[in-house]
Design a protein around this motif. Sequence first.
Motif, PDB file in Angstrom:
ATOM      1  N   THR A   1       0.839  -1.197   0.000  1.00 57.95           N
ATOM      2  CA  THR A   1       0.000   0.000   0.000  1.00 57.95           C
ATOM      3  C   THR A   1       0.871   1.243   0.000  1.00 57.95           C
ATOM      4  O   THR A   1       1.820   1.347   0.785  1.00 57.95           O
ATOM      5  N   ARG A   2       0.557   2.180  -0.903  1.00 62.26           N
ATOM      6  CA  ARG A   2       1.248   3.466  -0.871  1.00 62.26           C
ATOM      7  C   ARG A   2       0.781   4.232   0.360  1.00 62.26           C
ATOM      8  O   ARG A   2      -0.395   4.324   0.651  1.00 62.26           O
ATOM      9  N   THR A   3       1.757   4.821   1.088  1.00 57.24           N
ATOM     10  CA  THR A   3       1.427   5.573   2.303  1.00 57.24           C
ATOM     11  C   THR A   3       1.611   7.072   2.139  1.00 57.24           C
ATOM     12  O   THR A   3       1.135   7.841   2.966  1.00 57.24           O
ATOM     13  N   GLY A   4       2.320   7.511   1.112  1.00 52.21           N
ATOM     14  CA  GLY A   4       2.510   8.947   0.910  1.00 52.21           C
ATOM     15  C   GLY A   4       3.472   9.219  -0.225  1.00 52.21           C
ATOM     16  O   GLY A   4       3.990   8.301  -0.866  1.00 52.21           O
ATOM     17  N   TYR A   5       3.703  10.514  -0.472  1.00 49.06           N
ATOM     18  CA  TYR A   5       4.652  10.964  -1.484  1.00 49.06           C
ATOM     19  C   TYR A   5       5.784  11.728  -0.805  1.00 49.06           C
ATOM     20  O   TYR A   5       5.574  12.412   0.194  1.00 49.06           O
ATOM     21  N   VAL A   6       6.987  11.612  -1.376  1.00 48.49           N
ATOM     22  CA  VAL A   6       8.138  12.354  -0.865  1.00 48.49           C
ATOM     23  C   VAL A   6       8.206  13.665  -1.640  1.00 48.49           C
ATOM     24  O   VAL A   6       8.846  13.747  -2.694  1.00 48.49           O
ATOM     25  N   GLU A   7       7.539  14.688  -1.135  1.00 46.31           N
ATOM     26  CA  GLU A   7       7.413  15.959  -1.850  1.00 46.31           C
ATOM     27  C   GLU A   7       8.492  16.930  -1.377  1.00 46.31           C
ATOM     28  O   GLU A   7       8.233  17.859  -0.612  1.00 46.31           O
ATOM     29  N   VAL A   8       9.689  16.663  -1.833  1.00 46.61           N
ATOM     30  CA  VAL A   8      10.867  17.465  -1.529  1.00 46.61           C
ATOM     31  C   VAL A   8      11.393  18.029  -2.849  1.00 46.61           C
ATOM     32  O   VAL A   8      11.558  17.277  -3.810  1.00 46.61           O
ATOM     33  N   PRO A   9      11.621  19.344  -2.941  1.00 49.72           N
ATOM     34  CA  PRO A   9      11.991  19.952  -4.225  1.00 49.72           C
ATOM     35  C   PRO A   9      13.136  19.253  -4.951  1.00 49.72           C
ATOM     36  O   PRO A   9      13.037  18.994  -6.161  1.00 49.72           O
ATOM     37  N   GLN A  10      14.219  18.931  -4.239  1.00 45.49           N
ATOM     38  CA  GLN A  10      15.351  18.297  -4.922  1.00 45.49           C
ATOM     39  C   GLN A  10      14.960  16.956  -5.535  1.00 45.49           C
ATOM     40  O   GLN A  10      15.407  16.597  -6.624  1.00 45.49           O
ATOM     41  N   ILE A  11      14.104  16.217  -4.821  1.00 46.64           N
ATOM     42  CA  ILE A  11      13.673  14.917  -5.331  1.00 46.64           C
ATOM     43  C   ILE A  11      12.691  15.096  -6.478  1.00 46.64           C
ATOM     44  O   ILE A  11      12.748  14.385  -7.488  1.00 46.64           O
ATOM     45  N   GLN A  12      11.808  16.063  -6.368  1.00 44.12           N
ATOM     46  CA  GLN A  12      10.809  16.291  -7.406  1.00 44.12           C
ATOM     47  C   GLN A  12      11.427  16.809  -8.703  1.00 44.12           C
ATOM     48  O   GLN A  12      10.841  16.663  -9.773  1.00 44.12           O
ATOM     49  N   GLN A  13      12.627  17.401  -8.624  1.00 50.57           N
ATOM     50  CA  GLN A  13      13.283  17.913  -9.833  1.00 50.57           C
ATOM     51  C   GLN A  13      13.875  16.799 -10.692  1.00 50.57           C
ATOM     52  O   GLN A  13      14.067  16.977 -11.891  1.00 50.57           O
ATOM     53  N   LEU A  14      14.185  15.659 -10.077  1.00 52.39           N
ATOM     54  CA  LEU A  14      14.775  14.560 -10.830  1.00 52.39           C
ATOM     55  C   LEU A  14      13.766  14.011 -11.828  1.00 52.39           C
ATOM     56  O   LEU A  14      12.599  13.807 -11.510  1.00 52.39           O
ATOM     57  N   SER A  15      14.224  13.768 -13.054  1.00 47.23           N
ATOM     58  CA  SER A  15      13.376  13.197 -14.093  1.00 47.23           C
ATOM     59  C   SER A  15      13.804  11.774 -14.422  1.00 47.23           C
ATOM     60  O   SER A  15      14.988  11.483 -14.528  1.00 47.23           O
ATOM     61  N   LYS A  16      12.827  10.901 -14.566  1.00 47.88           N
ATOM     62  CA  LYS A  16      13.035   9.504 -14.956  1.00 47.88           C
ATOM     63  C   LYS A  16      13.897   8.752 -13.945  1.00 47.88           C
ATOM     64  O   LYS A  16      15.001   8.279 -14.239  1.00 47.88           O
ATOM     65  N   ALA A  17      13.360   8.606 -12.737  1.00 43.66           N
ATOM     66  CA  ALA A  17      14.020   7.813 -11.701  1.00 43.66           C
ATOM     67  C   ALA A  17      14.111   6.361 -12.142  1.00 43.66           C
ATOM     68  O   ALA A  17      13.142   5.795 -12.655  1.00 43.66           O
ATOM     69  N   GLU A  18      15.282   5.737 -11.945  1.00 41.41           N
ATOM     70  CA  GLU A  18      15.475   4.373 -12.426  1.00 41.41           C
ATOM     71  C   GLU A  18      15.831   3.363 -11.343  1.00 41.41           C
ATOM     72  O   GLU A  18      15.413   2.217 -11.419  1.00 41.41           O
ATOM     73  N   ASP A  19      16.624   3.742 -10.323  1.00 42.82           N
ATOM     74  CA  ASP A  19      16.944   2.740  -9.305  1.00 42.82           C
ATOM     75  C   ASP A  19      17.459   3.404  -8.035  1.00 42.82           C
ATOM     76  O   ASP A  19      18.086   4.462  -8.069  1.00 42.82           O
ATOM     77  N   PHE A  20      17.155   2.732  -6.914  1.00 45.69           N
ATOM     78  CA  PHE A  20      17.670   3.106  -5.603  1.00 45.69           C
ATOM     79  C   PHE A  20      18.869   2.229  -5.248  1.00 45.69           C
ATOM     80  O   PHE A  20      19.020   1.114  -5.754  1.00 45.69           O
ATOM     81  N   ALA A  21      19.675   2.731  -4.319  1.00 42.22           N
ATOM     82  CA  ALA A  21      20.705   1.913  -3.680  1.00 42.22           C
ATOM     83  C   ALA A  21      20.846   2.382  -2.242  1.00 42.22           C
ATOM     84  O   ALA A  21      20.618   3.554  -1.931  1.00 42.22           O
ATOM     85  N   LEU A  22      21.219   1.466  -1.367  1.00 43.12           N
ATOM     86  CA  LEU A  22      21.378   1.775   0.048  1.00 43.12           C
ATOM     87  C   LEU A  22      22.846   1.659   0.426  1.00 43.12           C
ATOM     88  O   LEU A  22      23.482   0.625   0.197  1.00 43.12           O
ATOM     89  N   GLU A  23      23.375   2.736   0.997  1.00 41.47           N
ATOM     90  CA  GLU A  23      24.780   2.747   1.418  1.00 41.47           C
ATOM     91  C   GLU A  23      24.946   1.859   2.648  1.00 41.47           C
ATOM     92  O   GLU A  23      24.171   1.971   3.597  1.00 41.47           O
ATOM     93  N   PRO A  24      25.939   0.985   2.664  1.00 43.89           N
ATOM     94  CA  PRO A  24      26.162   0.141   3.837  1.00 43.89           C
ATOM     95  C   PRO A  24      26.746   0.951   4.989  1.00 43.89           C
ATOM     96  O   PRO A  24      27.242   2.064   4.800  1.00 43.89           O
ATOM     97  N   GLY A  25      26.670   0.391   6.178  1.00 42.93           N
ATOM     98  CA  GLY A  25      27.240   1.063   7.340  1.00 42.93           C
ATOM     99  C   GLY A  25      26.191   1.757   8.185  1.00 42.93           C
ATOM    100  O   GLY A  25      24.990   1.648   7.967  1.00 42.93           O
ATOM    101  N   LYS A  26      26.656   2.527   9.153  1.00 43.69           N
ATOM    102  CA  LYS A  26      25.760   3.139  10.136  1.00 43.69           C
ATOM    103  C   LYS A  26      24.977   4.315   9.584  1.00 43.69           C
ATOM    104  O   LYS A  26      23.878   4.609  10.024  1.00 43.69           O
ATOM    105  N   ARG A  27      25.541   5.033   8.623  1.00 38.34           N
ATOM    106  CA  ARG A  27      24.891   6.256   8.173  1.00 38.34           C
ATOM    107  C   ARG A  27      23.611   5.988   7.387  1.00 38.34           C
ATOM    108  O   ARG A  27      22.664   6.749   7.448  1.00 38.34           O
ATOM    109  N   LYS A  28      23.585   4.904   6.626  1.00 41.05           N
ATOM    110  CA  LYS A  28      22.389   4.482   5.901  1.00 41.05           C
ATOM    111  C   LYS A  28      21.845   5.567   4.979  1.00 41.05           C
ATOM    112  O   LYS A  28      20.732   6.050   5.133  1.00 41.05           O
TER     113      LYS A  28
END
Length: 351
Positions: free
Chosen positions: A75-102
């Motif tokens: 189930t979708r719970t919401g949108y990430v409405e942050v200007p920097q994220i909304q400016q990106l066009s054609k999102a293709e993939d996520f990655a998660l940085e290992p370690g504590k900072r995440k």
Amino acid sequence: MGMTLGNPTTAKITYRGVFDCFEESLSYAEDGSKPVFCEPSAVIQAENQLYIASDKDIPGASSVMTAQLQGNILTRTGYVEVPQIQQLSKAEDFALEPGKRKRIFLSSGFDRVFLENASKDSYNTLLTWEVGKEEEAEVIEPTGFPGSSLSLRPRFLRALTTKKFPSGAPYWKVEALTILPTGKILFGIRELGSNYEDFDYTLQLVATELTGKNNHCLGNFKRIYEYDPQTHPQIDRPVGLSSSTWDRYHQQLLLTTSYELGDTDVDIGAYLWTLSLDDLEAQKPPTLVRKSNGEPLIFAHKTEGITVLSSRKLLAIHDDDRILGDPQINDPEQEFYREPYQGAYSLVEWQ
């Protein structure tokens, strides 16, 4: 292969479902005659939070959304409405940085640019933010149009040389992104050629590393892996890399490759592969994931995102473009049905 005997190589799809990306009535036209299509292209689980991205803008919202999985129901719970994220066009993939900072990273396709103006610069963007701090999202090496990472293009060009293009292929498409435990970043290339109409499907990995103050720059790019999936005896159609993720439980890469042969549900599909770090370094072929009967595990969809939920379970997200399928499903390995406002997903379990 059992879980106690090493990395799994067999799996089954335990559930096929759809989720609502937005309201059913969302349309580009006031009279509802031009419906917006849900085209989810990326997914990541981070700190019990699911992020899903669409490679098409969602009018009035954001192409990045949050979601939750309860049992088999996504189930979708919401949108990430942050200007920097909304400016990106054609999102293709996520990655998660290992370690504590995440930190989460999100890459666009890097598949188009206009030399005469900046209207396509946002298609060349790499973003990062700490899990739960989306409002602090930052662009890696911000250049050109505000919100883009245009300066990365020459590094891709130098890394993607071929016999036909000794100075670098003019056209490429990033569809996958992974960060290894060593911190090395891998961009996965799906298409390579002269332009968006003249290309070959491929499976290539380009490596780089975070550098600079606060690790907000990237070093040199180098192609470190290339494989032609059509050389596999059980693959009889052109397929290209469509997503990747790091499986921390089995210390391996997970890759999906998809095919697009036409405009109906039976014309598209995808396969799942594993690739160990040793095989990556040795340039050995990835391992095609099969069902218990030895046949390839096949998604009926154009799979474009995959994430690890646990040591046994995976979530795959499908971008079927504008293909809706047929409500009468006889073979779930080839057929599906969804509404324009819905995205399809599959739950996979290792055997």
